[in-house]
Design an enzyme around this catalytic site. Sequence first.
Site, PDB file in Angstrom:
ATOM      1  N   TRP A 339       2.298  25.291  63.438  1.00  0.00           N
ATOM      2  CA  TRP A 339       3.215  24.913  62.352  1.00  0.00           C
ATOM      3  C   TRP A 339       2.714  25.442  61.015  1.00  0.00           C
ATOM      4  O   TRP A 339       3.480  25.505  60.041  1.00  0.00           O
ATOM      5  CB  TRP A 339       3.397  23.394  62.288  1.00  0.00           C
ATOM      6  CG  TRP A 339       2.226  22.616  61.710  1.00  0.00           C
ATOM      7  CD1 TRP A 339       0.906  22.775  62.009  1.00  0.00           C
ATOM      8  CD2 TRP A 339       2.294  21.565  60.740  1.00  0.00           C
ATOM      9  NE1 TRP A 339       0.147  21.871  61.303  1.00  0.00           N
ATOM     10  CE2 TRP A 339       0.969  21.116  60.512  1.00  0.00           C
ATOM     11  CE3 TRP A 339       3.334  20.947  60.049  1.00  0.00           C
ATOM     12  CZ2 TRP A 339       0.667  20.082  59.608  1.00  0.00           C
ATOM     13  CZ3 TRP A 339       3.030  19.916  59.168  1.00  0.00           C
ATOM     14  CH2 TRP A 339       1.715  19.497  58.945  1.00  0.00           C
ATOM     15  N   GLU A 479      -4.147  14.428  62.711  1.00  0.00           N
ATOM     16  CA  GLU A 479      -4.539  14.532  64.122  1.00  0.00           C
ATOM     17  C   GLU A 479      -5.697  13.626  64.516  1.00  0.00           C
ATOM     18  O   GLU A 479      -6.083  13.613  65.694  1.00  0.00           O
ATOM     19  CB  GLU A 479      -4.890  15.990  64.461  1.00  0.00           C
ATOM     20  CG  GLU A 479      -3.691  16.915  64.378  1.00  0.00           C
ATOM     21  CD  GLU A 479      -4.043  18.349  64.725  1.00  0.00           C
ATOM     22  OE1 GLU A 479      -5.236  18.678  64.787  1.00  0.00           O
ATOM     23  OE2 GLU A 479      -3.099  19.140  64.920  1.00  0.00           O
ATOM     24  N   LYS A 591      -6.818  12.602  58.522  1.00  0.00           N
ATOM     25  CA  LYS A 591      -7.342  13.974  58.508  1.00  0.00           C
ATOM     26  C   LYS A 591      -6.685  14.847  57.436  1.00  0.00           C
ATOM     27  O   LYS A 591      -7.308  15.741  56.880  1.00  0.00           O
ATOM     28  CB  LYS A 591      -7.125  14.603  59.886  1.00  0.00           C
ATOM     29  CG  LYS A 591      -7.645  16.010  60.025  1.00  0.00           C
ATOM     30  CD  LYS A 591      -7.385  16.562  61.426  1.00  0.00           C
ATOM     31  CE  LYS A 591      -7.987  17.944  61.607  1.00  0.00           C
ATOM     32  NZ  LYS A 591      -7.630  18.540  62.900  1.00  0.00           N
ATOM     33  N   GLN A 592      -5.401  14.635  57.202  1.00  0.00           N
ATOM     34  CA  GLN A 592      -4.690  15.553  56.300  1.00  0.00           C
ATOM     35  C   GLN A 592      -3.400  14.902  55.823  1.00  0.00           C
ATOM     36  O   GLN A 592      -2.981  13.880  56.375  1.00  0.00           O
ATOM     37  CB  GLN A 592      -4.396  16.856  57.014  1.00  0.00           C
ATOM     38  CG  GLN A 592      -3.438  16.735  58.190  1.00  0.00           C
ATOM     39  CD  GLN A 592      -3.613  17.868  59.178  1.00  0.00           C
ATOM     40  OE1 GLN A 592      -4.421  17.793  60.090  1.00  0.00           O
ATOM     41  NE2 GLN A 592      -2.852  18.929  59.000  1.00  0.00           N
TER      42      GLN A 592
HETATM   43  C1  BGC Z   1      -4.898  20.890  61.809  1.00  0.00           C
HETATM   44  C2  BGC Z   1      -3.504  21.303  62.206  1.00  0.00           C
HETATM   45  C3  BGC Z   1      -3.400  22.811  62.174  1.00  0.00           C
HETATM   46  C4  BGC Z   1      -4.486  23.459  62.996  1.00  0.00           C
HETATM   47  C5  BGC Z   1      -4.487  24.963  62.861  1.00  0.00           C
HETATM   48  C6  BGC Z   1      -5.895  21.581  62.711  1.00  0.00           C
HETATM   49  O1  BGC Z   1      -7.196  21.254  62.336  1.00  0.00           O
HETATM   50  O2  BGC Z   1      -5.050  19.504  61.907  1.00  0.00           O
HETATM   51  O3  BGC Z   1      -2.555  20.725  61.336  1.00  0.00           O
HETATM   52  O4  BGC Z   1      -2.155  23.195  62.648  1.00  0.00           O
HETATM   53  O5  BGC Z   1      -5.737  22.991  62.575  1.00  0.00           O
HETATM   54  O6  BGC Z   1      -4.774  25.330  61.556  1.00  0.00           O
END
Ligand code: BGC
Length: 726
Positions: A339, A479, A591-592
């Site tokens: 994404w 995540e 996490k984000q």
């Molecule tokens: C993030 C995801 C992201 C992926 C690739 C992960 O650490 O949590 O949102 O898509 O890294 O960059």
Amino acid sequence: MDKRLWTLREYPFHPEKLRYHETIFTVGNGYLGTRASFEEGYEGDTPATLVHGLYNHAPHTQVPELVNAPNWTEVQIKVDGTPFRLITRSSDLLNPPQGLILGYERALHLDEALLRRVVLFRAASGATVRIIFERFASLHDPHILAQRIHVTAIDGAPEIELEAVLDGQVSNNGVQHWATMAPSAQAEQFSLFGVTNQSGYKLTMASALLGPGTPVGQTQERRASSVVRIQLGRDDHAIFDKLTAVYTSRDCADPTVSAATKLAEARATGYDSLLAAHRQAWKHCWQAMDITIEGDDFAQLAVRFTTYHLLIAAPQHDEQVSIGAKTLSGLGYKGHVFWDTELFMLPPFTLTLPSIARNMLMYRYHRLEGARQKARENGYEGAMFPWESTDTGLETTPKWSDVLDKQGQPLRIWTGDNEQHISTDIAYAVLQYWRWTGDDAFMTQYGAEIVLDTAVFWGSRAQFIDGRYELHDQIGPDEYHENVKNSVFVNRMVVWHLQQALQLLTWLEQHAPQDAARLVQNLDLNAERLARWRDIIANMIIPFDEARQIHVQFDGFFDFEYIPVQHYEPRVGGLWGYLGHERALRSQVIKQADVVMLMALLGEELAPRQVLLNNWETYYPRCDHGSSLSPAMHAWVAARLGLRDEAYHMLRHALAIDLEDNKGNVADGIHGAACGGAWQAIVFGLCGLHLTSDGPALSPQLPPHWKRVGFKVVYQGQVYPFVAEA
Ligand code: BGC
């Protein structure tokens, strides 16, 4: 032009930052990317050339990955028989066994996408030379790669031996993807022809060494080269050009024939004219995409660096490929498309170079069959896009991680099963592209099918429980929390998606009735199905705490352990590694950007300003920015809420992710989403670009020390130059 604000420098040589510089000085042209390993090699280096779309699933590995192609940059030089190497140990100063480096400087010129290294080298004989290495991957003609090696005798009259090499002895961290790699060489021309061992892609690289002397072709196993010896007089100099042409069976029927033809063309054009055409192509890109920032040299250089990395990875001529999470600059995430592309990297192209955005959306359109297969395999209808995507369009997320749990077992990776919001993220990008470009032809022929068939997926995915709709077993952007119930990000975006799908269908019926009829028929958009979408829109659970007037990230989030994130500062990377998987799962550490991401995407359509502020105050302190995707989204949202200090702080963080390696893993490749996120944070966030009924407009919230920000966007075919002032 102030060159300082267009140039990244390494001076002197920093061996401890070898892999960092290999990544950040990557050159590329949207067809391939090549890490900035030294021509002559260095212990511990990680050379890689990644060609868009060239995936292979090697035996005994979990998932396919982008294949490391032969190294086209290798050049070996001997000065009076002393091999040129970057030896810097102080003990060598007194008694140089292998020659000595007297001076070193390397610079990536962002304006012209040219990597240049200058070294002063003293051979064991005492003769000293200046060697200048230049390389670029032509943006004008993506099948041409060019190098120039300029050797000047500073002291003495040395003999120079120069071997230009194509090195096919390559792998992806030890995984061999090439079944065969056949070398051939004759005089100044040499080539490699390889076939991947599962996908069967063919690749040819053909090079020529041009310059003084009489070159001799040489081959070894998986290596081809041309070597020349010349004598330099005192103060004399010599220029060697190495031109390389590259084709794969993705581009043409016979890559060997195409590469030979292209090499002949490149030789006829010559290095200087190839460089001039390359510069011109870059000028065009920068005119479209550059952001100028007055009052902050760091931010100015950094945003050019991030924009450069988006541009060198952006497919200009190919609608069958898209940009992976680590661009084409490293092996991290195996070249898979997430994404990150649609919500982070693609919007800057939608607004500036829409044909590139269109190519990337078409990549998804061409993979609808894979998405339909994934839906069917999981018992759903419509199109369910894979969390990680390659050339096939099938799910390619590995199921198991290299990280072990407390029992010493590999951790199960759930994102490929349950991070399902990707289907809506893609629909969002399609709709945003349509809104900004007004490209009705794209929408009616391709985009609508993506938006509608992913809506069909959600219609079948939503669970009807006690008169309401819910979504269980989801992973939102955060995540750290897996398989949750009613992620507010997912549920609310699904509602938005279904609303958009219904509006789009109405628009199609009015403006493109034949396309509407085709899609209604092919996707079976019957009355019952549409009624269910309306029912989901009206009755989806959107977790909300009435007393606190905040959105709740998912059911039960606030029952978890509260851990004050700010106690763990300063730190590199996320808290996950410190807390461990199990504890992170049951904590309130995020996490984000998750609810914050929802606020970025929907703004005040999500909730009144006071609720958005409440959300910010709740979630900002709980976020550890364990993902590079996070800071830019926070900067964007903070700016829209008028929180200028936080906005700048988060933007600074986002801009520095790769430049200052603040995640500590830039060696694996550029964080493409952070690059696209930074562009959006400045344009949508700090400058407040938004659409009104009269077209695009600004409402800036600039940091006090920024004097002026300038950029251009294209809205419905018209260019709008903007200047935001403090
Ligand atoms: C993030 C995801 C992201 C992926 C690739 C992960 O650490 O949590 O949102 O898509 O890294 O960059």
